[in-house]
Every structure is written in C-alpha cells, then in structure tokens.
Motif scaffolding. Structure first.
Motif, PDB file in Angstrom:
ATOM      1  N   ILE A  71       0.865  -1.178   0.000  1.00 53.80           N
ATOM      2  CA  ILE A  71       0.000   0.000   0.000  1.00 53.80           C
ATOM      3  C   ILE A  71       0.900   1.225   0.000  1.00 53.80           C
ATOM      4  N   ASN A  72       0.882   1.946  -1.125  1.00 56.36           N
ATOM      5  CA  ASN A  72       1.719   3.151  -1.282  1.00 56.36           C
ATOM      6  C   ASN A  72       3.204   2.847  -1.037  1.00 56.36           C
ATOM      7  N   GLY A  73       3.637   1.691  -1.545  1.00 54.26           N
ATOM      8  CA  GLY A  73       5.038   1.308  -1.420  1.00 54.26           C
ATOM      9  C   GLY A  73       5.419   0.715  -0.082  1.00 54.26           C
ATOM     10  N   GLU A  74       4.454   0.497   0.824  1.00 56.48           N
ATOM     11  CA  GLU A  74       4.736  -0.054   2.152  1.00 56.48           C
ATOM     12  C   GLU A  74       4.043  -1.406   2.291  1.00 56.48           C
ATOM     13  N   TRP A  75       4.792  -2.399   2.773  1.00 55.26           N
ATOM     14  CA  TRP A  75       4.256  -3.751   2.936  1.00 55.26           C
ATOM     15  C   TRP A  75       3.390  -3.810   4.197  1.00 55.26           C
ATOM     16  N   VAL A  76       2.137  -4.154   4.033  1.00 56.27           N
ATOM     17  CA  VAL A  76       1.160  -4.153   5.124  1.00 56.27           C
ATOM     18  C   VAL A  76       0.634  -5.567   5.321  1.00 56.27           C
ATOM     19  N   VAL A  77       0.637  -6.049   6.573  1.00 51.09           N
ATOM     20  CA  VAL A  77       0.133  -7.383   6.894  1.00 51.09           C
ATOM     21  C   VAL A  77      -1.051  -7.339   7.848  1.00 51.09           C
TER      22      VAL A  77
END
Length: 419
Positions: free
Chosen positions: A343-349
């Motif tokens: 999401i927007n270049g950030e890995w979200v878990v």
C-alpha cells in the motif's frame, strides 16, 4: 519460534559476539544460525559468548583455513534435537519445537561460490527433502540471487538465477512465518529474524467435500443437528452446530475407514496365501472379490477428495502418490494464501488494512464509468510534414499522367523485345 540468521564474517572479535548476544536477548531468539564463523577448531567459550549463557546446544561445521565455518546454536528447552547432519556447506538439525508434534529440519546454509558446487548442493538438499518427512526451514547465505536487481557490485548470471529459482519452487512453504531485516552494525550482511506469527483474517470457510455426501449417515447427521436446534436459535448458530457435528462425524468415519483398510489388507494376505497353497474354498475366493470392491470404494472416496482439492483436470486421472500431483495442491494453497499487500510502497500485513484496501480497490473498479476513466494520450512517433501532406492531397498534373503512361509502355515493350 524465533530464529536469527547472520553472516558474521568471523567470530573472533569480541564486539561481534556481544552484538549477536544482544540481538538474541532483545528478540528472544531460540535458534541462531551463523555463517562464516572462521573457527578452525571448536571453542565452547566463544560459542557461549555468542549465546550469552551455558544453557545451549550446538552443531557446527568448522572452517577450512580462514574461510567458511557454520554454527547453529539453540535453546534445548525450546527445541529438542534428535539428529544432526554436517557438511562443508550445510548444518542440518532435526528436532521438535515445544507444543509441536511435527519434525522440523533446521538447515543452516553457507553456499559455495562455483556454480558446479552450487548445483551439487541443491541436488543434495532436494534428495534429502524427498527422503525425510517433516518441515524444512532453510536459512543462511546462499551466495546466489533470484533476480538481477538483487545483485550489487558483481556480474549477474541469469542461468544460475534460473536454477536457483527452480530449486526454491520445489521447497514447500511454511505458513505464518514472518521475516524481519535487522540493522547491520558489525557486518556488511543484514541479520534476518524469522518468527512465527499467526494472522487472523477471520473465520475460515467450511469445506464440505463431495465424497461426504456419498457416505452412509451424511443426511442423518445433518438432520439430527438441525433438529437439535431450538426455534429461537439464530441461523448462524445453527450452521455452527451443524458444522461441528459434521466435522466430528467425518473424523470418526475416516478413522473407521483406516482401521477397515488395515483389516482388509490382512484378510487379503491370508486369502492370497491360501490360494497359492491351493487350499482356498469357493467361498473364500468370493469373499476376496467383495473385499477388493470394498477397498476400491474407500480409495475412490479418497480420490474424490484429492481431485476436488487440486481443482485441475489432470487430478481426475492423475496418480495421487506422485510429487507433481502434491505440488499442484501446495501451489494452490500458496496462491490462495495472502501474506500481505503493498500500500503506497509499504508492505502491510494487518488484516483490517488489507481487507479495507481490497474493498476500496474493487469498489472503485465497479463504480468506474467512461466519465471516470482517464485514457492516456498517445503521442505518435512520426508525423508527416506540411509539404508531405500537401503532396498527398494535390491532384495529378498532366505531365505526371503522361510520364506514368509512357513509363508503363516502355517497360512492357522492353519485356516483349527480350522475350
């Protein structure tokens, strides 16, 4: 399970050992894999200074000269060792983690530099996996990359990367494992922390296989579960009750089928032995046919489950004992499993953020109309000049017509003379 892997590039310097000890203490590490220890002989005090206390067990492959050396250290209260394999490029420890009944193979790797030795190592590891049952966790320094962007400062070899990717694709995934890159302080290699974390995406959908409907007692268990519910019971609670009863019923049925298969096989061995000796009666031979039909029916139910799990046409007629068939099942599980998204270049878990992002993405897709869609403006690569466009639009002059006609006549007259 907390696992730390690091290429230390020598363990003789005290500040490096203290750094590893601090990371183990801060992260609650239960198993640490170290590459390039450069230990040419065993030193328990050095191992203790890496771990922090004497409550440890270890396995190592000593360095040759000043290169290499692999060391695995673990907490015996968290991981109970059963067997160890050591080689020049690997240290494998087989054991069981607390609160787990499965065998785990902790494979610490320091890969060779030459491609021929790499291929030999990968082939050995694949053979080792096929000959041993359990879960395999690989960590260490492979001295190989999967894609060109991972290679910095050296020449990228696409053939080596393809072979390495082919090797990795044949290794099973372990769900719920997370990987965190720690800050590198006294090494130019990034320490990696692997830990097991279960992410809850909500209740899993209940799967009812088609073979259940073919077994005796399926309709009765569903009716009994439904009738046991009161009229005031909510609909979702009724479904939960039916689900629990069906799971208990199929577990008992499959357990009985396993016991029945063992009994059938023992009876078939006795009948076959009697047939070879010539002492089998007609009733015994008839009973053998009935037992074979019953065994085929049980196997047919298992094949129906496997075919439904694979969801591929090949699975309908394939051999369920082959590695290819099981690879299809595992590939389906890997493709269906969502570990996280960008999401927007950030890995979200985080499950709530992942669900919200999926919802927003498909909402925008379904709400989009032609007025909302922005089509890119295509820039032509070549544009005719003003003179070229005027030349195409001008009418033919009388001289141009005469020149074309006389050129055609002269060409055909010349061809006629030659013939």
């Amino acid at each position: 399970m907390n696992l730390l892997s690091i290429n230390l590039q020598g363990s003789k310097v005290r500040r490096k050992r203290c750094w590893v000890k601090e990371m183990c203490f801060e992260k609650g590490v239960q198993f640490v894999g170290i590459q390039e220890t450069k230990m040419t002989h065993l030193e328990l005090f050095r191992i203790k200074s890496l771990w922090g206390n004497y409550n440890f067990d270890y396995a190592c492959s000593l360095a040759r000269g000043f290169l290499g050396g692999i060391l695995s250290i673990w907490d015996p209260n968290s991981f109970v060792k059963d067997q160890i394999w050591c080689g020049e490029y690997y240290v494998i420890v087989k054991g069981k983690w607390n609160h787990s009944s499965e065998w785990y193979f902790m494979v610490n790797i320091y890969g060779p530099q030459h491609i021929r030795e790499k291929v030999i190592l990968w082939d050995f590891l694949l053979s080792f996996i096929n000959n041993n049952a359990g879960r395999f966790i690989f960590f260490g320094d492979w001295n190989e990359v999967r894609q060109e962007g991972d290679r910095k400062g050296t020449i990228f070899n696409s053939q080596n990367a393809d072979r390495f990717n082919s090797f990795i694709e044949q290794i099973d995934d372990i769900p719920d494992l997370r990987l965190v890159a720690l800050s590198k302080r006294w090494s130019d290699h990034t320490p990696l922390l692997v830990f097991k974390e279960r992410i809850d995406y909500g209740p899993q959908p209940f799967k009812c296989f088609n073979s259940w409907k073919c077994r005796n007692g399926f309709d009765e268990i569903v009716k009994q579960s439904w009738l046991r519910c009161n009229q005031s019971t909510r609909f979702d609670m009724k479904l939960k009750l039916v689900k629990a009863d069906m799971k208990g019923w199929i577990k008992e049925v499959k357990s009985a089928e396993v016991s029945r298969v063992v009994l059938i096989n023992s009876k078939l061995e006795e009948i076959d032995e009697a047939i070879e000796l010539g002492s089998a009666s007609p009733e015994c031979i008839s009973n053998r046919g009935e037992l074979m039909n019953e065994l085929l029916e049980i196997n047919r139910m298992e094949d129906m489950d496997l075919a439904q799990k694979s969801r591929v046409k090949w699975g309908l007629d394939g051999d369920e004992n082959s590695g290819y068939f099981h690879a299809l099942l595992k590939q389906r599980r890997r493709s269906d499993n969502i570990q996280g998204i960008l999401i927007n270049g950030e890995w979200v878990v985080d499950p709530s953020q992942v669900k919200q992002e999926f919802f927003a993405f498909y909402r925008d897709k379904y709400l989009a109309t032609e007025a909302h869609i922005e089509f890119p403006v295509l820039q032509p690569q070549y544009v005719l000049s003003l003179g070229e466009r005027n030349l195409l639009e001008n009418t033919f002059t009388e001289d141009e017509v005469k020149s074309a006609v006389w050129s055609y006549i002269l060409l055909h007259t010349h061809l006629f003379i030659i013939r």
